[in-house]
Motif scaffolding. Structure first.
Motif, mmCIF file in Angstrom:
data_model
loop_
_atom_site.group_PDB
_atom_site.id
_atom_site.type_symbol
_atom_site.label_atom_id
_atom_site.label_comp_id
_atom_site.label_asym_id
_atom_site.label_seq_id
_atom_site.Cartn_x
_atom_site.Cartn_y
_atom_site.Cartn_z
ATOM 1 N N PHE A 1 0.870 -1.201 0.222
ATOM 2 C CA PHE A 1 -0.004 0.085 0.045
ATOM 3 C C PHE A 1 0.940 1.279 0.046
ATOM 4 O O PHE A 1 1.823 1.575 1.057
ATOM 5 C CB PHE A 1 -0.752 0.075 1.137
ATOM 6 C CG PHE A 1 -1.995 -1.229 1.296
ATOM 7 C CD1 PHE A 1 -3.187 -0.824 1.017
ATOM 8 C CD2 PHE A 1 -1.447 -2.547 1.662
ATOM 9 C CE1 PHE A 1 -4.128 -1.879 1.006
ATOM 10 C CE2 PHE A 1 -2.251 -3.354 1.471
ATOM 11 C CZ PHE A 1 -3.688 -3.359 1.113
ATOM 12 N N LEU A 2 0.910 2.158 -1.191
ATOM 13 C CA LEU A 2 1.648 3.114 -1.090
ATOM 14 C C LEU A 2 0.753 4.507 -0.910
ATOM 15 O O LEU A 2 -0.321 4.575 -1.433
ATOM 16 C CB LEU A 2 2.234 3.363 -2.465
ATOM 17 C CG LEU A 2 2.843 4.759 -2.739
ATOM 18 C CD1 LEU A 2 4.057 4.842 -1.994
ATOM 19 C CD2 LEU A 2 3.225 4.763 -4.305
ATOM 20 N N TYR A 3 1.116 5.257 0.145
ATOM 21 C CA TYR A 3 0.394 6.475 0.477
ATOM 22 C C TYR A 3 1.246 7.707 -0.565
ATOM 23 O O TYR A 3 2.104 7.545 -0.906
ATOM 24 C CB TYR A 3 0.767 6.963 1.767
ATOM 25 C CG TYR A 3 -0.163 6.005 2.969
ATOM 26 C CD1 TYR A 3 -1.025 6.373 3.569
ATOM 27 C CD2 TYR A 3 0.456 4.886 2.908
ATOM 28 C CE1 TYR A 3 -1.963 5.427 4.287
ATOM 29 C CE2 TYR A 3 -0.173 3.798 3.941
ATOM 30 C CZ TYR A 3 -1.415 4.317 4.567
ATOM 31 O OH TYR A 3 -2.173 3.356 5.555
ATOM 32 N N PRO A 4 0.210 8.797 -0.757
ATOM 33 C CA PRO A 4 0.822 9.797 -1.573
ATOM 34 C C PRO A 4 2.206 10.222 -1.121
ATOM 35 O O PRO A 4 2.457 10.061 0.078
ATOM 36 C CB PRO A 4 -0.204 11.110 -1.673
ATOM 37 C CG PRO A 4 -1.431 10.283 -0.927
ATOM 38 C CD PRO A 4 -0.949 9.082 -0.218
ATOM 39 N N LEU A 5 2.911 10.770 -2.068
ATOM 40 C CA LEU A 5 4.285 11.272 -1.821
ATOM 41 C C LEU A 5 4.460 12.231 -0.726
ATOM 42 O O LEU A 5 3.447 13.088 -0.392
ATOM 43 C CB LEU A 5 5.067 11.876 -2.845
ATOM 44 C CG LEU A 5 5.216 11.012 -4.368
ATOM 45 C CD1 LEU A 5 5.852 11.858 -5.193
ATOM 46 C CD2 LEU A 5 6.035 9.755 -3.936
ATOM 47 N N GLN A 6 5.169 12.050 0.290
ATOM 48 C CA GLN A 6 5.478 12.973 1.093
ATOM 49 C C GLN A 6 6.278 14.118 0.955
ATOM 50 O O GLN A 6 5.979 14.702 -0.104
ATOM 51 C CB GLN A 6 5.836 12.159 2.503
ATOM 52 C CG GLN A 6 5.110 11.168 3.097
ATOM 53 C CD GLN A 6 5.488 10.260 4.097
ATOM 54 O OE1 GLN A 6 6.526 10.591 5.032
ATOM 55 N NE2 GLN A 6 5.068 9.223 4.428
ATOM 56 N N ASN A 7 7.380 14.451 1.571
ATOM 57 C CA ASN A 7 8.263 15.395 1.229
ATOM 58 C C ASN A 7 9.096 15.476 -0.178
ATOM 59 O O ASN A 7 9.649 14.111 -0.238
ATOM 60 C CB ASN A 7 9.265 15.782 2.237
ATOM 61 C CG ASN A 7 8.558 15.777 3.828
ATOM 62 O OD1 ASN A 7 7.590 16.503 3.827
ATOM 63 N ND2 ASN A 7 9.400 15.536 4.805
ATOM 64 N N ILE A 8 8.960 16.438 -1.054
ATOM 65 C CA ILE A 8 9.831 16.499 -2.183
ATOM 66 C C ILE A 8 10.833 17.426 -1.845
ATOM 67 O O ILE A 8 10.542 18.564 -1.973
ATOM 68 C CB ILE A 8 8.952 16.431 -3.348
ATOM 69 C CG1 ILE A 8 7.883 15.646 -3.527
ATOM 70 C CG2 ILE A 8 9.888 16.564 -4.524
ATOM 71 C CD1 ILE A 8 6.863 15.908 -4.640
ATOM 72 N N GLU A 9 12.129 17.198 -2.010
ATOM 73 C CA GLU A 9 13.185 17.890 -1.849
ATOM 74 C C GLU A 9 13.995 18.190 -3.195
ATOM 75 O O GLU A 9 14.274 17.275 -3.682
ATOM 76 C CB GLU A 9 14.188 17.472 -0.817
ATOM 77 C CG GLU A 9 15.091 18.456 -0.407
ATOM 78 C CD GLU A 9 16.133 18.003 0.695
ATOM 79 O OE1 GLU A 9 17.442 17.763 0.583
ATOM 80 O OE2 GLU A 9 15.344 17.936 1.660
ATOM 81 N N ILE A 10 13.845 19.418 -3.455
ATOM 82 C CA ILE A 10 14.658 19.811 -5.090
ATOM 83 C C ILE A 10 15.906 20.636 -4.410
ATOM 84 O O ILE A 10 16.063 21.468 -3.853
ATOM 85 C CB ILE A 10 13.851 20.666 -5.723
ATOM 86 C CG1 ILE A 10 12.447 20.107 -5.934
ATOM 87 C CG2 ILE A 10 14.546 21.241 -7.120
ATOM 88 C CD1 ILE A 10 11.547 20.913 -6.706
ATOM 89 N N SER B 1 14.573 14.546 -4.318
ATOM 90 C CA SER B 1 14.640 13.622 -3.467
ATOM 91 C C SER B 1 13.286 13.622 -2.750
ATOM 92 O O SER B 1 12.806 14.654 -2.585
ATOM 93 C CB SER B 1 15.581 13.649 -2.424
ATOM 94 O OG SER B 1 17.006 13.555 -2.478
ATOM 95 N N PHE B 2 12.603 12.449 -2.704
ATOM 96 C CA PHE B 2 11.270 12.609 -1.916
ATOM 97 C C PHE B 2 11.256 11.028 -1.069
ATOM 98 O O PHE B 2 11.811 10.291 -1.209
ATOM 99 C CB PHE B 2 10.379 12.125 -3.119
ATOM 100 C CG PHE B 2 10.585 11.292 -3.823
ATOM 101 C CD1 PHE B 2 9.926 10.125 -3.927
ATOM 102 C CD2 PHE B 2 11.379 11.434 -5.100
ATOM 103 C CE1 PHE B 2 10.166 8.909 -4.877
ATOM 104 C CE2 PHE B 2 11.478 10.491 -6.124
ATOM 105 C CZ PHE B 2 10.985 9.299 -5.783
ATOM 106 N N SER B 3 10.370 11.450 -0.095
ATOM 107 C CA SER B 3 10.056 10.172 0.915
ATOM 108 C C SER B 3 8.731 9.498 0.430
ATOM 109 O O SER B 3 7.701 10.248 0.105
ATOM 110 C CB SER B 3 9.585 11.091 2.503
ATOM 111 O OG SER B 3 10.762 11.481 2.818
ATOM 112 N N ILE B 4 8.855 8.308 0.692
ATOM 113 C CA ILE B 4 7.676 7.573 0.392
ATOM 114 C C ILE B 4 7.234 6.778 1.490
ATOM 115 O O ILE B 4 8.165 6.343 2.299
ATOM 116 C CB ILE B 4 7.771 6.549 -0.984
ATOM 117 C CG1 ILE B 4 9.156 5.595 -0.565
ATOM 118 C CG2 ILE B 4 7.903 7.446 -2.087
ATOM 119 C CD1 ILE B 4 9.014 4.523 -1.553
#
Length: 149
Positions: A41-50, A61-64
């Motif tokens: 089960f994948l939840y929507p992307l959390q933090n996206i760091e550019i 970089s992103f947290s899943i």
């Protein structure tokens, strides 16, 4: 192509052929009612760091947050579900290895940084259908595609 599609492709290669389900917490609870188990089960992307780099490239970089879950019976004690937690942990380990080696066309798609800690916690009695497994929080870097969501 959205990141969730890349993650779904990786999930399809895991042992036991787990199903892949994506959505918010409420959506996942509803979708779990008809899901095949084991499931990821994948939840929507959390933090996206550019992060812009000196050479003009950009590192995304992103947290899943994923849950690797097995269907369990109502009324089981935590000790009865330890086998499911261990099996889910094996699936999470496989996922991390396959994500770091996943290729699209001629390049690696994700980078799992060495030394970057992934957080993993046991999950008990999740959703209305009653599932047990683990939750994995992982930071990935997109290496190949400018379209991350």
């Amino acid at each position: 192509m959205p990141i969730r599609n890349q993650i779904a492709t990786i999930v399809q290669t895991l042992a036991g052929n787990p199903s892949f389900i994506y959505g918010t917490a409420g959506e996942l609870n509803a979708l779990a009612d008809d899901a095949a188990f084991p499931g990821v089960f994948l939840y929507p992307l959390q933090n996206i760091e550019i992060k812009p780099a000196v050479n003009g490239s950009v590192d995304n970089s992103f947290s899943i947050y994923l849950e690797f879950l097995f269907k369990t019976e109502f009324g089981q004690y935590t000790a009865d579900n330890e086998t499911y937690v261990n099996q889910a942990l094996q699936l999470a380990n496989q996922f991390m290895i396959k994500a770091s080696n996943y290729r699209e066309d001629n390049g690696r798609y994700f980078r799992v940084k060495t030394g970057e800690k992934a957080k993993c916690v046991p999950v008990y009695n999740k959703f209305d259908v009653n599932t047990t497994g683990i939750g994995l929080t992982l930071t990935l870097s997109a290496m190949y595609s400018p379209d991350i969501v």
